[in-house]
Design a protein around this motif. Structure first.
Motif, PDB file in Angstrom:
ATOM      1  N   GLN A 342    -162.286 -30.589  57.947  1.00  9.92           N
ATOM      2  CA  GLN A 342    -162.107 -30.722  59.385  1.00  9.92           C
ATOM      3  C   GLN A 342    -160.640 -30.911  59.787  1.00  9.92           C
ATOM      4  O   GLN A 342    -160.144 -30.255  60.711  1.00  9.92           O
ATOM      5  CB  GLN A 342    -162.945 -31.891  59.915  1.00  9.92           C
ATOM      6  N   GLU A 343    -159.928 -31.812  59.113  1.00 10.15           N
ATOM      7  CA  GLU A 343    -158.535 -32.074  59.488  1.00 10.15           C
ATOM      8  C   GLU A 343    -157.652 -30.857  59.276  1.00 10.15           C
ATOM      9  O   GLU A 343    -156.755 -30.569  60.072  1.00 10.15           O
ATOM     10  CB  GLU A 343    -158.008 -33.274  58.703  1.00 10.15           C
ATOM     11  N   LEU A 344    -157.921 -30.121  58.191  1.00  8.94           N
ATOM     12  CA  LEU A 344    -157.171 -28.894  57.929  1.00  8.94           C
ATOM     13  C   LEU A 344    -157.395 -27.898  59.068  1.00  8.94           C
ATOM     14  O   LEU A 344    -156.442 -27.307  59.598  1.00  8.94           O
ATOM     15  CB  LEU A 344    -157.628 -28.298  56.593  1.00  8.94           C
ATOM     16  N   ARG A 345    -158.639 -27.735  59.453  1.00 12.62           N
ATOM     17  CA  ARG A 345    -158.983 -26.772  60.504  1.00 12.62           C
ATOM     18  C   ARG A 345    -158.419 -27.201  61.855  1.00 12.62           C
ATOM     19  O   ARG A 345    -157.865 -26.379  62.601  1.00 12.62           O
ATOM     20  CB  ARG A 345    -160.503 -26.623  60.581  1.00 12.62           C
ATOM     21  N   GLU A 346    -158.551 -28.488  62.190  1.00 11.09           N
ATOM     22  CA  GLU A 346    -158.095 -28.958  63.501  1.00 11.09           C
ATOM     23  C   GLU A 346    -156.585 -28.840  63.660  1.00 11.09           C
ATOM     24  O   GLU A 346    -156.096 -28.595  64.765  1.00 11.09           O
ATOM     25  CB  GLU A 346    -158.539 -30.400  63.717  1.00 11.09           C
ATOM     26  N   ASN A 347    -155.842 -28.993  62.576  1.00  7.21           N
ATOM     27  CA  ASN A 347    -154.386 -28.919  62.646  1.00  7.21           C
ATOM     28  C   ASN A 347    -153.854 -27.492  62.552  1.00  7.21           C
ATOM     29  O   ASN A 347    -152.911 -27.128  63.260  1.00  7.21           O
ATOM     30  CB  ASN A 347    -153.757 -29.772  61.540  1.00  7.21           C
ATOM     31  N   LEU A 348    -154.433 -26.690  61.669  1.00  6.04           N
ATOM     32  CA  LEU A 348    -153.842 -25.382  61.365  1.00  6.04           C
ATOM     33  C   LEU A 348    -154.464 -24.221  62.128  1.00  6.04           C
ATOM     34  O   LEU A 348    -153.776 -23.247  62.435  1.00  6.04           O
ATOM     35  CB  LEU A 348    -153.922 -25.118  59.862  1.00  6.04           C
ATOM     36  N   LYS A 349    -155.750 -24.308  62.426  1.00  6.11           N
ATOM     37  CA  LYS A 349    -156.401 -23.181  63.096  1.00  6.11           C
ATOM     38  C   LYS A 349    -155.749 -22.845  64.447  1.00  6.11           C
ATOM     39  O   LYS A 349    -155.571 -21.658  64.766  1.00  6.11           O
ATOM     40  CB  LYS A 349    -157.889 -23.460  63.266  1.00  6.11           C
ATOM     41  N   PRO A 350    -155.365 -23.832  65.276  1.00 13.59           N
ATOM     42  CA  PRO A 350    -154.690 -23.484  66.531  1.00 13.59           C
ATOM     43  C   PRO A 350    -153.397 -22.702  66.326  1.00 13.59           C
ATOM     44  O   PRO A 350    -153.099 -21.778  67.102  1.00 13.59           O
ATOM     45  CB  PRO A 350    -154.409 -24.851  67.171  1.00 13.59           C
ATOM     46  N   LEU A 351    -152.643 -23.011  65.272  1.00 11.28           N
ATOM     47  CA  LEU A 351    -151.412 -22.273  64.982  1.00 11.28           C
ATOM     48  C   LEU A 351    -151.725 -20.877  64.464  1.00 11.28           C
ATOM     49  O   LEU A 351    -151.046 -19.907  64.811  1.00 11.28           O
ATOM     50  CB  LEU A 351    -150.568 -23.034  63.959  1.00 11.28           C
ATOM     51  N   ILE A 352    -152.746 -20.774  63.631  1.00 11.29           N
ATOM     52  CA  ILE A 352    -153.163 -19.471  63.097  1.00 11.29           C
ATOM     53  C   ILE A 352    -153.554 -18.538  64.243  1.00 11.29           C
ATOM     54  O   ILE A 352    -153.195 -17.357  64.256  1.00 11.29           O
ATOM     55  CB  ILE A 352    -154.322 -19.654  62.100  1.00 11.29           C
ATOM     56  N   GLU A 353    -154.261 -19.083  65.224  1.00 13.25           N
ATOM     57  CA  GLU A 353    -154.678 -18.280  66.367  1.00 13.25           C
ATOM     58  C   GLU A 353    -153.508 -17.994  67.315  1.00 13.25           C
ATOM     59  O   GLU A 353    -153.365 -16.876  67.835  1.00 13.25           O
ATOM     60  CB  GLU A 353    -155.806 -19.000  67.109  1.00 13.25           C
ATOM     61  N   LYS A 354    -152.675 -18.985  67.541  1.00 11.92           N
ATOM     62  CA  LYS A 354    -151.538 -18.835  68.460  1.00 11.92           C
ATOM     63  C   LYS A 354    -150.619 -17.705  68.023  1.00 11.92           C
ATOM     64  O   LYS A 354    -150.146 -16.919  68.846  1.00 11.92           O
ATOM     65  CB  LYS A 354    -150.765 -20.150  68.532  1.00 11.92           C
ATOM     66  N   TYR A 355    -150.368 -17.626  66.711  1.00 13.60           N
ATOM     67  CA  TYR A 355    -149.418 -16.640  66.199  1.00 13.60           C
ATOM     68  C   TYR A 355    -150.114 -15.405  65.608  1.00 13.60           C
ATOM     69  O   TYR A 355    -149.459 -14.586  64.970  1.00 13.60           O
ATOM     70  CB  TYR A 355    -148.505 -17.294  65.168  1.00 13.60           C
ATOM     71  N   ASN A 356    -151.429 -15.317  65.811  1.00 14.70           N
ATOM     72  CA  ASN A 356    -152.173 -14.127  65.396  1.00 14.70           C
ATOM     73  C   ASN A 356    -151.938 -13.789  63.922  1.00 14.70           C
ATOM     74  O   ASN A 356    -151.629 -12.653  63.550  1.00 14.70           O
ATOM     75  CB  ASN A 356    -151.793 -12.934  66.279  1.00 14.70           C
ATOM     76  N   VAL A 357    -152.064 -14.796  63.065  1.00 13.22           N
ATOM     77  CA  VAL A 357    -151.930 -14.600  61.615  1.00 13.22           C
ATOM     78  C   VAL A 357    -152.960 -13.567  61.163  1.00 13.22           C
ATOM     79  O   VAL A 357    -154.083 -13.520  61.671  1.00 13.22           O
ATOM     80  CB  VAL A 357    -152.121 -15.940  60.874  1.00 13.22           C
ATOM     81  N   ASP A 358    -152.583 -12.741  60.200  1.00 13.79           N
ATOM     82  CA  ASP A 358    -153.454 -11.626  59.801  1.00 13.79           C
ATOM     83  C   ASP A 358    -154.477 -12.024  58.740  1.00 13.79           C
ATOM     84  O   ASP A 358    -155.673 -11.759  58.899  1.00 13.79           O
ATOM     85  CB  ASP A 358    -152.592 -10.466  59.303  1.00 13.79           C
ATOM     86  N   LEU A 359    -154.018 -12.627  57.643  1.00 13.93           N
ATOM     87  CA  LEU A 359    -154.909 -12.974  56.535  1.00 13.93           C
ATOM     88  C   LEU A 359    -154.733 -14.443  56.167  1.00 13.93           C
ATOM     89  O   LEU A 359    -153.599 -14.941  56.102  1.00 13.93           O
ATOM     90  CB  LEU A 359    -154.599 -12.129  55.301  1.00 13.93           C
ATOM     91  N   VAL A 360    -155.838 -15.119  55.889  1.00  8.78           N
ATOM     92  CA  VAL A 360    -155.817 -16.464  55.301  1.00  8.78           C
ATOM     93  C   VAL A 360    -156.642 -16.387  54.024  1.00  8.78           C
ATOM     94  O   VAL A 360    -157.867 -16.164  54.073  1.00  8.78           O
ATOM     95  CB  VAL A 360    -156.380 -17.522  56.265  1.00  8.78           C
ATOM     96  N   LEU A 361    -155.977 -16.558  52.878  1.00 12.51           N
ATOM     97  CA  LEU A 361    -156.588 -16.347  51.565  1.00 12.51           C
ATOM     98  C   LEU A 361    -156.767 -17.695  50.870  1.00 12.51           C
ATOM     99  O   LEU A 361    -155.792 -18.395  50.606  1.00 12.51           O
ATOM    100  CB  LEU A 361    -155.717 -15.405  50.726  1.00 12.51           C
ATOM    101  N   GLN A 362    -158.023 -18.038  50.508  1.00  9.50           N
ATOM    102  CA  GLN A 362    -158.342 -19.386  50.066  1.00  9.50           C
ATOM    103  C   GLN A 362    -159.235 -19.381  48.827  1.00  9.50           C
ATOM    104  O   GLN A 362    -159.696 -18.329  48.390  1.00  9.50           O
ATOM    105  CB  GLN A 362    -159.065 -20.102  51.221  1.00  9.50           C
TER     106      GLN A 362
END
Length: 473
Positions: A342-362
């Motif tokens: 949850q904390e990872l998603r709440e902090n990073l997902k808004p930035l990933i969406e804001k800057y239209n990141v293409d791939l997130v590899l996990q």
């Protein structure tokens, strides 16, 4: 009478040969003489994976911040080797690169490390770890290099390896391989994955490892298996890796990075904190920005979490590359039952969406899934205005069960995979392959000049695999 003479001569010659052989052993500095009645190292399982010698082993090349003009190389020897070097030359059609005027020599930084993994009852291992950043190279050039102690003794040098730098034209096609967790039975079961991937894409530009390369962070044997599995591939194809929870020491609640991480790898040091050097970093490869988030450190403390979030924002706001790939171990969207970062998603997902990141590899979840944050476009072959693509994959044999979720386009269990990702100017082609080299998941992503993306889901040759279809409970 003649027979007796021949027999006597034979005995004399045989005796002389044995005496000569015995003398030559005692005159050879490298001869491992022991007064023990046991053969040397015979009481240690897999000693060839664990113990170093004067001959370089665990040789690996890594990407640097300046990927077009440099690369890093690391290797290991016994502590008998006090100084170490890299020799490099532009590759030639024959052995003429050996001419002195064509070779360059770089002096390595050497670090003496002692590791004793009492958890797994491994012996104490003393080794010298050597590292060099080879710079001032020409873009788009083929090189050969070797590592060694600088002596004229060929036995204490590695073989010559080939490596190429990226071209000046950043829009030329390149490919990289993305691996989820190797982690368990690495020598036995992961070796075929990395070797199959290389066989299918020998001109690959680099390899990306999404954490949990091994299972026990301090196990020298497991690290030995990881290097053994990749063999010469590690020395010819540059790697980048992000740490997983298993690269952190479990005995101290995953708060300490493996003692072997930094000695074994040379990765960029441009992260936000001293403690995050070579775990959280960014680099450019042709027209792609590649970013590593240290997900375990992110979870460990608010201090690291805030620092990495602020740093990621600064990296993305200043990005000039067409494509952006982020790798981290813990997934933004977990696939396994009962897991939620949850904390990872709440902090990073808004930035990933804001800057239209293409791939997130996990990695981490030991299953496969690929999809988008929303469920818009699911079931379609072509998706307009495509969002960030999230992928979770596993390359090793350890398998979990997952649960179907709205964000998933493709899902899988009980399947070892590797992904070959090709970047061709305005297009990314993503193919996930099984160990047999058959397509499990595939899509292409096309980005126009305004940054809008169209995703096309391609047909796969392997149907969805679920663990329940293979395991009888």
């Amino acid at each position: 009478m003649k027979k007796i003479v021949f027999v006597l001569l034979g005995v004399i010659v045989l005796s002389a040969c044995k005496t000569k052989e015995k003398e030559s052993h005692h005159n050879n500095e490298d001869y491992q003489h022991t007064h023990s009645h046991k053969p040397y190292m015979s009481d240690v399982d897999a000693h060839k994976l664990i113990f170093p010698s004067k001959v370089p082993d665990r040789i690996i090349v890594s990407l640097t911040e300046d990927t077009s003009n440099s690369f890093a190389v690391n290797w290991r020897t016994s502590q008998d080797i006090e100084s170490a070097f890299v020799e490099i030359a532009e590759e030639t059609h024959g052995p003429d690169f050996l001419l002195d005027e064509k070779k360059q020599q770089f002096t390595a930084k050497t670090e003496l490390i002692t590791v004793e993994n009492t958890r797994d009852k491994e012996p104490s291992v003393k080794a010298a770890y050597h590292s060099v950043i080879i710079n001032n190279l020409k873009p788009g050039t083929d090189y050969v290099y070797r590592v060694g102690d600088g002596s004229k003794n060929k036995d204490t040098w590695s073989e010559w390896f080939q490596i190429s730098t990226p071209p000046i034209n950043e829009n030329e096609p390149f490919s990289f391989i993305y691996f989820g967790d190797a982690q368990n039975d690495v020598k036995s079961m992961w070796s075929r994955v990395i070797r199959k991937s290389y066989k299918m894409m020998t001109e690959v530009s680099f390899m990306l490892h999404a954490g949990d390369l091994i299972n026990h962070s301090e196990s020298d044997r497991e690290w030995g298996e990881w290097f053994y599995a990749g063999s010469f591939i590690h020395a010819t194809v540059p790697s980048i890796m992000t740490p997983g929870n298993h690269e952190y020491d479990k005995s101290v609640n995953r708060t300490k990075l493996s003692a072997l991480w930094r000695p074994q790898f040379t990765l960029p040091e441009n992260g936000p904190l001293e403690e995050l050097k070579e775990t959280c970093y960014a680099l450019d490869y042709q027209n792609m920005k590649v970013i590593s988030i240290d997900a375990q450190s992110f979870n460990n403390s608010k201090y690291s979490r805030d620092a990495q979030t602020k740093w990621l924002d600064s990296v993305l706001v200043n990005n000039t590359k067409k494509w952006v790939t982020i790798t981290m171990h813990y997934p933004i969207f977990s696939t396994a039952k009962g897991r939620d970062n949850q904390e990872l998603r709440e902090n990073l997902k808004p930035l990933i969406e804001k800057y239209n990141v293409d791939l997130v590899l996990q990695g981490h979840d030991h299953t496969y899934a690929r999809g988008y944050a929303s469920n818009e476009g699911l079931g379609r072959t072509i998706v307009q205005d495509a969002e960030t693509v999230y992928a979770v994959s596993v390359s090793g044999p350890k398998m979990y069960e997952s649960q179907n979720q709205d964000w998933m386009v493709k899902r899988g269990e009980y399947v070892q995979l590797f992904q070959i990702i090709t970047v061709e100017n305005d297009t990314i082609k993503y193919n996930s392959y099984t160990t047999k080299g058959e397509v499990y998941d595939s899509f292409s992503l096309v980005k126009n000049k305004k940054g809008k993306k169209t995703l096309t889901n391609n047909e796969s040759t392997v149907k969805m695999r679920l663990k329940k279809d293979f395991i009888i409970k």
